[in-house]
Design a protein around this motif. Structure first.
Motif, short mmCIF file in Angstrom:
data_model
loop_
_atom_site.label_atom_id
_atom_site.label_comp_id
_atom_site.label_asym_id
_atom_site.label_seq_id
_atom_site.Cartn_x
_atom_site.Cartn_y
_atom_site.Cartn_z
N LYS A 180 -30.48 16.51 33.78
CA LYS A 180 -29.43 16.35 32.74
C LYS A 180 -29.34 14.96 32.46
CE LYS A 180 -24.26 17.33 32.73
NZ LYS A 180 -23.44 17.94 33.35
N LEU A 181 -29.23 14.12 33.58
CA LEU A 181 -28.74 12.77 33.26
C LEU A 181 -30.04 12.12 32.38
CD1 LEU A 181 -27.24 11.74 36.83
CD2 LEU A 181 -25.99 12.16 34.53
N LEU A 182 -31.24 12.46 32.84
CA LEU A 182 -32.52 11.73 32.23
C LEU A 182 -31.96 11.97 30.44
CD1 LEU A 182 -35.38 12.40 34.20
CD2 LEU A 182 -34.56 10.26 33.57
N PHE A 183 -31.62 13.11 30.13
CA PHE A 183 -31.54 13.58 28.78
C PHE A 183 -30.22 12.77 28.37
CE2 PHE A 183 -30.49 15.69 25.07
CZ PHE A 183 -31.66 15.71 24.34
N GLU A 184 -29.19 13.15 29.03
CA GLU A 184 -27.64 12.69 28.42
C GLU A 184 -27.63 11.19 28.37
OE1 GLU A 184 -24.80 14.69 30.62
OE2 GLU A 184 -25.38 16.66 29.61
N ARG A 185 -28.12 10.46 29.38
CA ARG A 185 -27.95 9.13 29.58
C ARG A 185 -28.89 8.24 29.05
NH1 ARG A 185 -26.51 7.04 35.50
NH2 ARG A 185 -24.76 8.64 35.36
N TYR A 186 -30.47 8.70 29.01
CA TYR A 186 -31.47 7.85 28.65
C TYR A 186 -32.21 8.74 27.59
CZ TYR A 186 -30.39 6.01 33.41
OH TYR A 186 -29.94 5.44 34.64
N ARG A 187 -31.59 9.53 26.98
CA ARG A 187 -32.56 10.60 25.94
C ARG A 187 -34.03 10.71 26.29
NH1 ARG A 187 -28.68 12.97 24.23
NH2 ARG A 187 -29.32 13.45 22.17
N VAL A 188 -34.33 10.99 27.60
CA VAL A 188 -35.60 11.10 28.10
C VAL A 188 -35.74 12.63 28.22
CG1 VAL A 188 -37.51 11.04 29.77
CG2 VAL A 188 -36.05 8.76 28.91
N MET A 219 -43.17 5.09 28.35
CA MET A 219 -43.53 5.31 30.06
C MET A 219 -42.46 4.32 30.92
SD MET A 219 -45.70 7.77 29.91
CE MET A 219 -45.44 8.19 28.23
N ASP A 220 -42.25 2.93 30.43
CA ASP A 220 -41.53 2.13 31.13
C ASP A 220 -40.26 2.74 30.98
OD1 ASP A 220 -43.72 0.58 31.15
OD2 ASP A 220 -43.12 -0.69 29.43
N ARG A 221 -39.77 3.27 29.86
CA ARG A 221 -38.39 3.76 29.70
C ARG A 221 -38.30 4.93 30.81
NH1 ARG A 221 -37.39 5.55 24.10
NH2 ARG A 221 -37.73 3.21 23.83
N LEU A 222 -38.99 5.58 31.19
CA LEU A 222 -39.09 6.83 32.03
C LEU A 222 -38.79 6.31 33.62
CD1 LEU A 222 -39.26 9.75 33.05
CD2 LEU A 222 -41.77 9.41 33.09
N LEU A 223 -39.71 5.29 33.63
CA LEU A 223 -39.92 4.56 35.23
C LEU A 223 -38.37 3.93 35.51
CD1 LEU A 223 -43.45 3.44 35.23
CD2 LEU A 223 -42.44 5.41 36.61
N ASP A 224 -37.99 3.24 34.50
CA ASP A 224 -36.59 2.43 34.59
C ASP A 224 -35.74 3.53 34.75
OD1 ASP A 224 -37.80 -0.07 34.14
OD2 ASP A 224 -37.19 -0.26 32.09
N ALA A 225 -35.59 4.56 34.03
CA ALA A 225 -34.60 5.48 34.28
C ALA A 225 -34.68 6.34 35.62
CB ALA A 225 -34.56 6.78 33.20
N LEU A 226 -35.77 6.74 36.09
CA LEU A 226 -36.02 7.43 37.27
C LEU A 226 -35.51 6.22 38.50
CD1 LEU A 226 -39.26 9.24 36.84
CD2 LEU A 226 -36.78 10.33 37.10
N SER A 227 -35.95 5.02 38.36
CA SER A 227 -35.41 3.95 39.32
C SER A 227 -34.10 3.85 39.67
CB SER A 227 -36.09 2.52 38.84
OG SER A 227 -37.49 2.62 38.90
N GLU A 228 -33.52 3.87 38.49
CA GLU A 228 -32.07 3.73 38.44
C GLU A 228 -31.34 5.04 39.18
OE1 GLU A 228 -30.17 2.78 34.82
OE2 GLU A 228 -31.54 1.08 34.59
N LEU A 229 -31.65 6.19 38.53
CA LEU A 229 -31.11 7.60 39.23
C LEU A 229 -31.46 7.80 40.58
CD1 LEU A 229 -31.82 9.76 35.90
CD2 LEU A 229 -29.41 8.87 36.77
N LEU A 230 -32.55 7.37 40.98
CA LEU A 230 -33.04 7.72 42.26
C LEU A 230 -32.89 6.60 43.21
CD1 LEU A 230 -36.32 9.73 41.22
CD2 LEU A 230 -34.24 10.59 42.14
N ASP A 231 -32.54 5.45 42.74
CA ASP A 231 -32.22 4.27 43.49
C ASP A 231 -33.51 3.82 44.28
OD1 ASP A 231 -30.72 2.36 44.63
OD2 ASP A 231 -30.31 3.35 46.50
#
Length: 401
Positions: free
Chosen positions: A343-351, A377-389
């Motif tokens: 949910k957050l990947l889409f709502e916050r990062y539009r991924v 791909m960079d955007r995905l990794l940035d988003a996962l890095s933030e969301l998963l700490d």
């Protein structure tokens, strides 16, 4: 890939779309062909459906047959792979005590299909656990064959798995099933246009695949492939004008001059066949854009992104490279609330990417198609890095340059 290629797709520019594997995406030129067929249909429905359609349906049948290494007479058009596999599952003459052998990696809609069939027939599903990580064809095949018994009547396998994005090495299992008189039924939803196919040589009794995923036709375009020797076993899900009482006779002609197999499945009364009719246009689009090179780029991008995420998480892959789908990879992530991360990947990062739990694994399943790029791909990794700490220091070590 180039911005020019990305602009040929209809996807929203404000969304990083990394989920081609679920429903596909259609290039603009192919979609325009689709709309042209629809306009032609509406301009004179009786001529289109009543006088011309039978001949028109042969053209995509022949085109897709050439792509997948099959005789056109062994293919019938269906709306999706699930529909094609339901035709098979609900036609086979199963009885109480018969067994359907399958794995723990199958698509949930088909798990439900076989559960429904078992409720109707008294048969039962036997699930074998594939050795993980998948690193050996021999280990896979030995596991499948070890599950076969005198009660096994059906072997049901995915060619490319949906939850784990693995390419199963199914050839020897199919050959063994044939030797034992077991029907082989293969879910090829993710294979056409994704990996090379030679279906007549593969020898599976039944194989259904989508054209609207990796072949990139509009939604509602798929096929069911059946060996000539077993076509007479099949009954359409909808009995309509294409069915004849001689439908079980493999030497008979169907109601519209094709085989009973083709006419019984394809002729269902009024429906829009435009998606299927675009198959030649989709194949031509791929040729004009050197899709073999596009696919090679996508494979490298997918595998590189998976490697970079592994360096962030320290988690092992689900398979060695040869068993990973070329353009789709199930990437393990740390334990989390997968629904919330999705949910957050889409709502916050539009991924747009599926995130889910499979067995004991938490997974983000990445699909890479020609419209995707390294910055995405960079955007995905940035988003996962933030969301998963995930630790930034480890991320930098992954080589983002």
């Amino acid at each position: 890939m180039s911005d020019n290629l990305a602009r040929q797709f209809l996807l929203r520019e404000d969304v990083t779309f990394l989920n081609h594997g679920s429903f596909g995406a259609c290039p603009r030129p192919v979609f325009e062909t689709y709309q042209a067929f629809q306009l032609e249909l509406e301009s004179e429905p009786v001529e289109f459906l009543g006088r011309r359609l039978n001949d028109m349906m042969r053209i995509p049948r022949e085109a897709v047959a050439a792509e997948i290494g099959a005789a056109p007479t062994n293919i019938a058009a269906v709306i999706n792979a699930t529909s094609g596999l339901n035709i098979v599952a609900q036609s086979l003459p199963l009885q109480p005590g018969d067994q359907i052998l399958t794995t723990d990696h199958e698509y949930s809609a088909l798990e439900k299909t076989w559960a429904y069939v078992c409720r109707k027939t008294g048969a039962e599903v036997v699930v074998v656990k594939v050795p993980m990580p998948l690193i050996s064809e021999e280990a896979f095949t030995d596991t499948i064959i070890a599950g076969m018994t005198e009660r096994t009547k059906v072997l049901f396998l995915s060619h490319i798995t949906s939850p784990t994005a693995l390419v199963f090495p199914i050839e020897r299992s199919i050959a063994e099933a044939r030797k034992r008189g077991i029907w082989s039924v293969i879910d090829g939803a993710h294979t056409p246009g994704h990996i090379p196919l030679a279906l007549d040589a593969l020898g599976a009794d039944f194989y259904s695949g989508n054209c609207h995923k990796w072949m990139m036709t509009p939604k509602g375009s798929a096929f069911l492939h059946a060996r000539p020797e077993v076509q007479g076993l099949l009954d359409p899900l909808v009995i309509s004008h294409g069915w004849t009482k001689e439908s079980k006779d493999p030497g008979a002609l169907g109601a519209f001059g094709n085989s009973p197999f083709i006419d019984g499945i394809e002729v269902q009364g009024t429906r829009d066949p435009s998606a299927w009719l675009t198959v030649p246009a989709a194949i031509q689009y791929r040729r004009e854009n050197d899709w073999a090179s596009v696919q090679d780029h996508c494979r490298q991008l997918a595998q590189d992104t998976a490697r970079r995420l592994r360096e962030l998480t320290g988690l092992e892959p689900l398979s060695s490279p040869e068993f990973s789908a070329p353009q789709m990879v199930a990437m393990p992530i740390p334990e989390c609330d997968t629904a919330e991360i999705h949910k957050l990947l889409f709502e916050r990062y539009r991924v747009e990417i599926p995130v889910f739990k499979w067995q004991d694994h938490h997974i983000a399943r990445l699909s890479v198609q020609g419209y995707n790029s390294r910055p995405q791909m960079d955007r995905l990794l940035d988003a996962l890095s933030e969301l998963l700490d995930l630790r930034p220091s480890r991320r930098r070590a992954g080589g983002e340059g």
